[in-house]
Scaffold this motif. Structure first.
Motif, short mmCIF file in Angstrom:
data_model
loop_
_atom_site.label_atom_id
_atom_site.label_comp_id
_atom_site.label_asym_id
_atom_site.label_seq_id
_atom_site.Cartn_x
_atom_site.Cartn_y
_atom_site.Cartn_z
N MET A 1 36.45 70.90 2.11
CA MET A 1 37.41 69.83 1.85
C MET A 1 36.75 68.47 2.06
SD MET A 1 41.12 70.99 3.41
CE MET A 1 40.59 70.86 5.11
N TYR A 2 37.09 67.52 1.17
CA TYR A 2 36.65 66.14 1.29
C TYR A 2 37.87 65.23 1.35
CZ TYR A 2 31.85 67.30 -0.33
OH TYR A 2 30.59 67.80 -0.47
N GLN A 3 37.73 64.16 2.11
CA GLN A 3 38.74 63.11 2.15
C GLN A 3 38.03 61.79 2.38
OE1 GLN A 3 41.71 63.23 5.39
NE2 GLN A 3 43.26 63.34 3.79
N SER A 4 38.40 60.76 1.62
CA SER A 4 37.70 59.49 1.71
C SER A 4 38.08 58.75 2.98
CB SER A 4 38.02 58.62 0.49
OG SER A 4 39.36 58.16 0.56
N ALA A 5 37.26 57.75 3.32
CA ALA A 5 37.63 56.81 4.37
C ALA A 5 38.87 56.06 3.93
CB ALA A 5 36.48 55.85 4.64
N VAL A 6 39.63 55.56 4.90
CA VAL A 6 40.84 54.83 4.55
C VAL A 6 40.48 53.42 4.09
CG1 VAL A 6 42.21 56.14 6.20
CG2 VAL A 6 41.21 53.97 6.90
N TYR A 7 41.38 52.83 3.31
CA TYR A 7 41.19 51.46 2.84
C TYR A 7 42.29 50.59 3.43
CZ TYR A 7 41.13 47.41 -0.24
OH TYR A 7 41.08 46.13 -0.74
N ALA A 8 41.91 49.62 4.26
CA ALA A 8 42.87 48.72 4.90
C ALA A 8 42.89 47.40 4.15
CB ALA A 8 42.50 48.51 6.37
N ASN A 9 43.96 47.17 3.43
CA ASN A 9 44.10 45.94 2.66
C ASN A 9 44.85 44.92 3.52
OD1 ASN A 9 44.63 43.91 0.86
ND2 ASN A 9 45.35 45.25 -0.78
N ALA A 10 44.28 43.72 3.65
CA ALA A 10 44.90 42.70 4.50
C ALA A 10 46.31 42.35 4.03
CB ALA A 10 44.03 41.45 4.51
N ALA A 11 46.53 42.44 2.71
CA ALA A 11 47.85 42.10 2.18
C ALA A 11 48.87 43.20 2.48
CB ALA A 11 47.77 41.86 0.68
N THR A 12 48.41 44.43 2.53
CA THR A 12 49.30 45.56 2.80
C THR A 12 48.67 46.42 3.88
OG1 THR A 12 48.28 46.80 1.01
CG2 THR A 12 50.30 45.60 0.50
N PRO A 13 48.75 46.00 5.15
CA PRO A 13 48.07 46.71 6.22
C PRO A 13 48.53 48.13 6.41
CG PRO A 13 49.59 45.07 7.08
CD PRO A 13 49.49 44.82 5.61
N ALA A 14 49.71 48.47 5.88
CA ALA A 14 50.18 49.85 6.03
C ALA A 14 49.42 50.81 5.12
CB ALA A 14 51.67 49.92 5.71
N ASP A 15 48.71 50.26 4.13
CA ASP A 15 48.00 51.10 3.17
C ASP A 15 46.66 51.52 3.76
OD1 ASP A 15 47.21 52.45 0.96
OD2 ASP A 15 46.70 50.68 -0.23
N ILE A 16 46.68 52.42 4.70
CA ILE A 16 45.45 52.85 5.37
C ILE A 16 45.30 54.36 5.29
CG2 ILE A 16 45.33 50.88 6.94
CD1 ILE A 16 46.60 52.66 9.09
N THR A 17 45.89 54.94 4.27
CA THR A 17 45.82 56.40 4.12
C THR A 17 44.56 56.79 3.35
OG1 THR A 17 47.22 56.13 2.18
CG2 THR A 17 48.29 56.79 4.20
N PRO A 18 43.95 57.91 3.72
CA PRO A 18 42.78 58.39 2.97
C PRO A 18 43.21 59.05 1.66
CG PRO A 18 43.29 59.89 4.76
CD PRO A 18 44.24 58.73 4.90
N TYR A 19 42.32 59.03 0.70
CA TYR A 19 42.61 59.57 -0.63
C TYR A 19 41.57 60.62 -1.00
CZ TYR A 19 46.18 56.10 -1.77
OH TYR A 19 47.33 55.35 -1.80
N GLY A 20 41.95 61.49 -1.93
CA GLY A 20 41.00 62.35 -2.61
C GLY A 20 40.63 61.71 -3.94
N LEU A 21 39.42 61.90 -4.41
CA LEU A 21 39.01 61.32 -5.69
C LEU A 21 39.46 62.22 -6.84
CD1 LEU A 21 35.39 60.16 -4.74
CD2 LEU A 21 37.56 58.95 -4.45
N VAL A 22 39.72 61.61 -8.01
CA VAL A 22 40.33 62.34 -9.12
C VAL A 22 39.50 62.21 -10.39
CG1 VAL A 22 42.63 61.95 -8.12
CG2 VAL A 22 41.78 60.40 -9.89
N SER A 23 39.74 63.15 -11.32
CA SER A 23 39.35 63.05 -12.73
C SER A 23 37.90 62.63 -12.92
CB SER A 23 40.28 62.08 -13.47
OG SER A 23 41.61 62.53 -13.39
N GLY A 24 36.96 63.45 -12.46
CA GLY A 24 35.55 63.07 -12.50
C GLY A 24 34.77 63.71 -13.62
N MET A 25 33.47 63.36 -13.68
CA MET A 25 32.55 63.90 -14.67
C MET A 25 31.13 63.53 -14.27
SD MET A 25 32.56 61.21 -17.83
CE MET A 25 31.91 59.54 -17.58
N ASP A 26 30.15 64.15 -14.90
CA ASP A 26 28.75 63.73 -14.81
C ASP A 26 28.43 62.83 -15.99
OD1 ASP A 26 28.28 65.24 -12.51
OD2 ASP A 26 27.77 67.03 -13.65
#
Length: 584
Positions: free
Chosen positions: A374-399
């Motif tokens: 399992m992979y999970q990204s680091a959280v992203y803390a946006n100064a404008a929306t400090p509650a948005d600190i949840t980690p995400y999985g990456l989507v829809s990829g390719m080489d």
């Protein structure tokens, strides 16, 4: 006196297994792995960090990324990105392109973007050097684009207007949800066209598969179609396996064999599995992977359909994957591995996760049956929306291969506050040493710290009724290039709620001396950072009938160590078996 007994664990190639019953786990499987890879040779090591492929965030109203497409243009290869239509607010999706840096919106006129009407984004396929783009059956026209042109060209809807085989004029394409070049024809599925009423009107034909004239993707004959009624409403996906067209419906899978209208043969592969969204199927190197709910991940090749999800099936049975948000679940095939992003209740709290917060990564080359992690990204803390600190999985990829021949492994960050395509799996050498040790995602004052965790199965010496005094544990560790601490939590007797004890593995790089007459004062590094694989002593695991170890890597904001890359090649248990006494 009881004799000291040794046991070693050097094979971790079973990967992740969510079976609740400990006795269903093999010795080389783990009940929990996060941001840790399984080495085909037996060890485990931390994944590389995610990095942004472009400097400026993608310009998009809202953020509903649905796919990347590899535009194999000889002179200028492009990364194509599509977002989907958003029903809340009636926001159209877009098609965007990049030559490897920032993305720009694809227009069909001056400042006139293509308006994607499908909630699943545009369906893009390549014919020679031209892209054909189906933007949804509710759009009035489809598009084509060649990178030699500044703007895309609109294609008139076939059905109202069909083209005979004699003297076709080109410039047409049916309104459709899906498009795929195959067998020297252009195929579309889930269409909108004229019905056969006395006074024809435009009508949805969700179960219809159409194909163009031979070697003529912009001309379509009225009778060249198949309606596939069984298997639920709507054709939901197309894939190509070994030169055959795989057709998906919500509850069925079909194979179209042959090469023209006279030889086409529809073969029913299954009426038990299917897909609900186009993002639930992806082509791999030897077949197609698809996600069928509630069965899980399936794989199709010429040997038939196989279930790959039995070790993870409990997360569906216990509703840890949100069945109401399967539209955010995607499959990607990146760097010879399958990535599934999913809304996953990681802590099993009963929470209904509504965004893709986890990647389940499957490597078919590990062991006999492949292995999940399992992979999970680091959280992203946006100064404008400090509650948005949840980690995400990456989507829809390719080489994707750029103009210099370098291969990039790309996936999209679905966080609406962080609209970037990321590249992953960057290693320095064949020993799987991570080139990037942090995610290129801002986390307060830190840069992309993410959690790493590897948990062993329970060790009980096949005698869980007998007490054991664990003398000391030993670990064979991987090289590090910065001072690193690994925390080891110890659990006893099948109780995963209470930590009995903990100890620290301190990993310090070994400096080797500088070579005489090669270093200049105040400029040279007098010592090459190089810690070879070595034996590290762990703490006592104390007395118990069985024990489990949880390895946690460092977080930059919680320890004074700088390192992140770490790995375990072997775990050795040293213990004494105690006498079994009467319980009376």
């Amino acid at each position: 006196m009881a004799q000291i007994v040794f046991d070693q664990k050097r094979d971790f190639t079973g990967g992740l297994n969510f079976r609740a019953d400990q006795f269903q786990l093999k010795d080389n499987e783990s009940p929990f792995i996060l941001n840790v890879d399984v080495d085909p040779r037996g060890g485990v090591f931390t994944r590389p960090g995610y990095k942004k492929k472009h400097a400026t965030a993608v310009t998009a109203t809202g953020w509903n990324p649905k796919g990347l497409f590899n535009y194999k243009d000889v002179s200028s290869p492009r990364i194509m990105l599509t977002t989907g239509y958003q029903t809340i607010g009636s926001v159209n999706g877009t098609v965007q392109s990049s030559s490897g840096s920032n993305f720009s919106v694809l227009n069909f006129g001056v400042s006139t973007p293509i308006l994607v009407k499908s909630t699943n984004g545009a369906s893009i396929t390549q014919w020679l050097d031209t892209l054909y783009i189906a933007i949804g059956k509710d759009a009035s026209q489809m598009y084509k684009w060649n990178s030699d042109n500044v703007y895309a060209s609109a294609l008139t809807a076939s059905g109202p207007t069909w083209q005979a085989y004699q003297n076709p004029v080109g410039g047409f394409m049916p309104r459709a949800e899906l498009a795929r070049a195959h067998a020297n024809k252009l195929f579309v599925a889930n269409t909108k066209e004229l019905n056969n009423d006395a006074t024809p009107t435009v009508e949805d034909f969700p179960n219809r598969l159409r194909w163009s004239h031979e070697n003529s993707p912009e001309n379509w004959y009225q009778d060249d179609y198949i309606d596939i009624v069984a298997g639920g409403e709507g054709i939901t996906g197309l894939a190509i396996v070994d030169g055959q067209l795989l057709i998906f419906k919500p509850e069925a899978v079909y194979l179209l064999m042959g090469y023209d209208a006279d030889s086409f043969q529809l073969v029913e592969l299954s009426t038990n599995v299917g897909i609900k969204y186009p993002q639930h199927v992806v082509e791999g190197s030897s077949g197609a992977y698809f996600f069928s709910y509630p069965q899980g991940i399936m794989f199709y090749d010429r040997n038939g359909i196989r279930d790959l999800f039995d070790r993870l099936k409990p997360i569906i049975d216990t509703n840890r994957i949100n069945a109401q948000k399967l539209n955010v679940l995607t499959l990607s095939y990146v760097n010879d591995r399958l990535w599934m992003s999913a809304p996953f209740d990681i802590n099993n709290t009963g929470s209904a996760i509504d965004y893709p917060n986890m990647n389940f990564v499957y490597d078919s080359s590990i062991g006999q049956r492949g292995a999940f992690t399992m992979y999970q990204s680091a959280v992203y803390a946006n100064a404008a929306t400090p509650a948005d600190i949840t980690p995400y999985g990456l989507v829809s990829g390719m080489d994707w291969t750029d103009s210099t021949g370098e291969i990039w492994h790309l996936l999209i960050n679905p966080n609406s506050s962080f609209k970037y395509v990321m590249y992953v799996d960057e290693y320095e050498d064949l020993d799987n040493i991570s080139q990037n040790v942090n995610d290129d995602i801002l986390e307060g004052d830190d840069l992309g710290d993410y959690t790493t965790n590897f948990t062993t199965p329970w060790f009980y010496d096949d005698r869980y009724v007998q007490d054991k005094t664990f003398v000391r544990s030993l670990y064979v560790v991987r090289a590090v290039d910065e001072e690193t601490q690994i925390t080891v939590n110890v659990y006893h007797d099948f109780n995963t709620n209470d930590i009995i004890t903990s100890h620290i593995i301190d990993l310090t790089p070994v400096n080797t001396g500088s070579v005489f007459d090669t270093g200049l004062f105040d400029t040279a590094t007098f010592g090459e950072i190089d810690l070879k694989e070595g034996i590290q002593r762990g703490g006592r695991l104390k007395r118990a009938k069985c024990a489990q170890l949880e390895f946690l890597g460092p977080l930059g904001d919680t320890t004074d160590t700088d390192g992140r890359q770490w790995g375990i090649n072997s775990i050795a248990y040293k213990y004494k078996r105690r006498k079994i006494r009467s319980q009376k």
